[in-house]
Scaffold this motif. Structure first.
Motif, PDB file in Angstrom:
ATOM      1  N   HIS A  75       0.859  -1.187   0.000  1.00  0.00           N
ATOM      2  CA  HIS A  75       0.000   0.000   0.000  1.00  0.00           C
ATOM      3  C   HIS A  75       0.888   1.227   0.000  1.00  0.00           C
ATOM      4  CE1 HIS A  75      -3.392   2.671   1.079  1.00  0.00           C
ATOM      5  NE2 HIS A  75      -2.461   3.314   1.763  1.00  0.00           N
ATOM      6  N   ILE A  82      -7.996   9.443  -2.382  1.00  0.00           N
ATOM      7  CA  ILE A  82      -8.299   9.407  -0.950  1.00  0.00           C
ATOM      8  C   ILE A  82      -8.961  10.694  -0.471  1.00  0.00           C
ATOM      9  CG2 ILE A  82      -7.323   9.205   1.372  1.00  0.00           C
ATOM     10  CD1 ILE A  82      -5.121   7.499   0.218  1.00  0.00           C
ATOM     11  N   ASP A  83      -8.281  11.843  -0.743  1.00  0.00           N
ATOM     12  CA  ASP A  83      -8.791  13.079  -0.149  1.00  0.00           C
ATOM     13  C   ASP A  83      -8.190  14.274  -0.850  1.00  0.00           C
ATOM     14  OD1 ASP A  83     -10.237  14.678   1.545  1.00  0.00           O
ATOM     15  OD2 ASP A  83      -9.095  14.194   3.353  1.00  0.00           O
ATOM     16  N   LYS A 143      -4.500  13.614  -2.460  1.00  0.00           N
ATOM     17  CA  LYS A 143      -3.880  12.411  -1.910  1.00  0.00           C
ATOM     18  C   LYS A 143      -4.572  11.194  -2.514  1.00  0.00           C
ATOM     19  CE  LYS A 143      -2.856  10.144   2.543  1.00  0.00           C
ATOM     20  NZ  LYS A 143      -2.950  10.308   4.023  1.00  0.00           N
ATOM     21  N   TRP A 144      -3.774  10.259  -3.019  1.00  0.00           N
ATOM     22  CA  TRP A 144      -4.319   9.044  -3.613  1.00  0.00           C
ATOM     23  C   TRP A 144      -3.426   7.877  -3.223  1.00  0.00           C
ATOM     24  CZ3 TRP A 144      -1.259   7.586  -8.143  1.00  0.00           C
ATOM     25  CH2 TRP A 144      -0.396   8.591  -8.604  1.00  0.00           C
ATOM     26  N   CYS A 145      -3.795   6.683  -3.615  1.00  0.00           N
ATOM     27  CA  CYS A 145      -3.016   5.517  -3.186  1.00  0.00           C
ATOM     28  C   CYS A 145      -3.130   4.387  -4.200  1.00  0.00           C
ATOM     29  CB  CYS A 145      -3.463   5.025  -1.812  1.00  0.00           C
ATOM     30  SG  CYS A 145      -5.090   4.233  -1.815  1.00  0.00           S
ATOM     31  N   GLN A 180      -6.882   4.410  -6.017  1.00  0.00           N
ATOM     32  CA  GLN A 180      -8.033   5.159  -5.522  1.00  0.00           C
ATOM     33  C   GLN A 180      -7.623   6.559  -5.070  1.00  0.00           C
ATOM     34  OE1 GLN A 180      -9.764   2.417  -2.480  1.00  0.00           O
ATOM     35  NE2 GLN A 180     -11.628   2.641  -3.692  1.00  0.00           N
ATOM     36  N   ASN A 234       0.896   5.567  -0.496  1.00  0.00           N
ATOM     37  CA  ASN A 234       0.229   6.854  -0.709  1.00  0.00           C
ATOM     38  C   ASN A 234       0.995   7.687  -1.718  1.00  0.00           C
ATOM     39  OD1 ASN A 234      -1.798   6.371   1.256  1.00  0.00           O
ATOM     40  ND2 ASN A 234      -0.424   7.045   2.884  1.00  0.00           N
TER      41      ASN A 234
END
Length: 252
Positions: free
Chosen positions: A163, A246-247, A188-190, A244, A165
């Motif tokens: 995982h 994230i924010d 922010k994504w990952c 995905q 970021n």
């Protein structure tokens, strides 16, 4: 189910759904992790700080065999950072894709990943794997060459996560002289990777000697701004991945 899609709305370049994110299958990648020998503060948004001293960088080339926007190759450069919430990840100052308009547009429009079209190759010869980036054709910006001849051992896995970021800046220029419509946002994504397993049940995750060279520096594509200090790790990986958003960490 919330839908993600581009424009034009009746014939978008890409679409998907927020619940499942993006799928990348049958991926192969070679990368180098290294200390950065120059100051990177000027490359970072003010909300992010280097996670280590000296700063740590990653440069890689990946071949995505299949994805929701089709197959393509990608070259990425990242700086390991810490965000305001204390989490770590990689800020992406430079990223390139081969001629896949959906991959380019979705990365820029949704995540702010500063993707450009370029000529990228990932080839094998004997026990060596080589990735190259050119823009335009013949202008070799970087070469990464790896000899992945041993499994990645447990001791090295602490600097290697499934995982990861990522951070990028999504920027919309103003539409007129009064600044209307302008937006600069830190996203922010990952990614979450599942490594392929071979016939013996072991992950296809190898390490070995790796070299990274900036063959022909360019002020137009300054990937050389992540100066290579000491190579810490080189890897070759085969995996499936999910991406995905994230924010939105800031909107300034």
């Amino acid at each position: 189910m919330p839908e993600v899609r581009g424009i034009p709305f009746d014939a978008p370049l890409y679409h998907g759904d927020r619940e499942h994110g993006s799928a990348f299958l049958n991926c192969q990648a070679v990368q180098a992790v290294f200390t950065i020998a120059n100051d990177v503060e000027r490359l970072l948004p003010k909300q992010l700080t280097p996670a280590a001293d000296p700063a740590v960088g990653v440069v890689g080339i990946a071949n995505y065999g299949s994805s929701i926007v089709g197959p393509y190759l990608e070259q990425y450069s990242g700086i390991e950072v810490r965000d305001p919430g204390g989490e770590t990840g990689f800020y992406i100052p430079y990223i390139y894709v081969t001629t896949n308009d959906a991959a380019l547009a979705s990365g820029r429009e949704i995540l702010g990943a500063p993707k450009k079209l370029a000529h990228i190759a990932l080839t094998r010869e004997g026990g060596l794997i080589q990735g190259t980036l050119e823009r335009p054709t013949g202008k070799r910006l970087l070469t990464i060459t790896a000899q992945p001849d041993s499994r990645l051992r447990a001791a090295a896995r602490q600097m290697f996560s499934t995982h990861t970021n990522f951070y990028s800046v999504r920027h919309l220029p103003p539409v007129n002289q009064f600044g209307k419509g302008a937006a600069t946002q830190l996203v922010k994504w990952c990614t979450d990777r599942t490594f392929r397993r071979d016939a013996g049940g072991e992950e296809v995750l190898f390490t070995g000697l790796v070299s990274l060279t900036y063959d022909s520096p360019s002020v137009i594509d300054p990937v050389h701004n992540l100066t290579v200090g000491e190579i810490m790790l080189g890897t070759y990986e085969e995996y499936d991945s999910r991406l995905q958003a994230i924010d939105l960490l800031s909107d300034a």
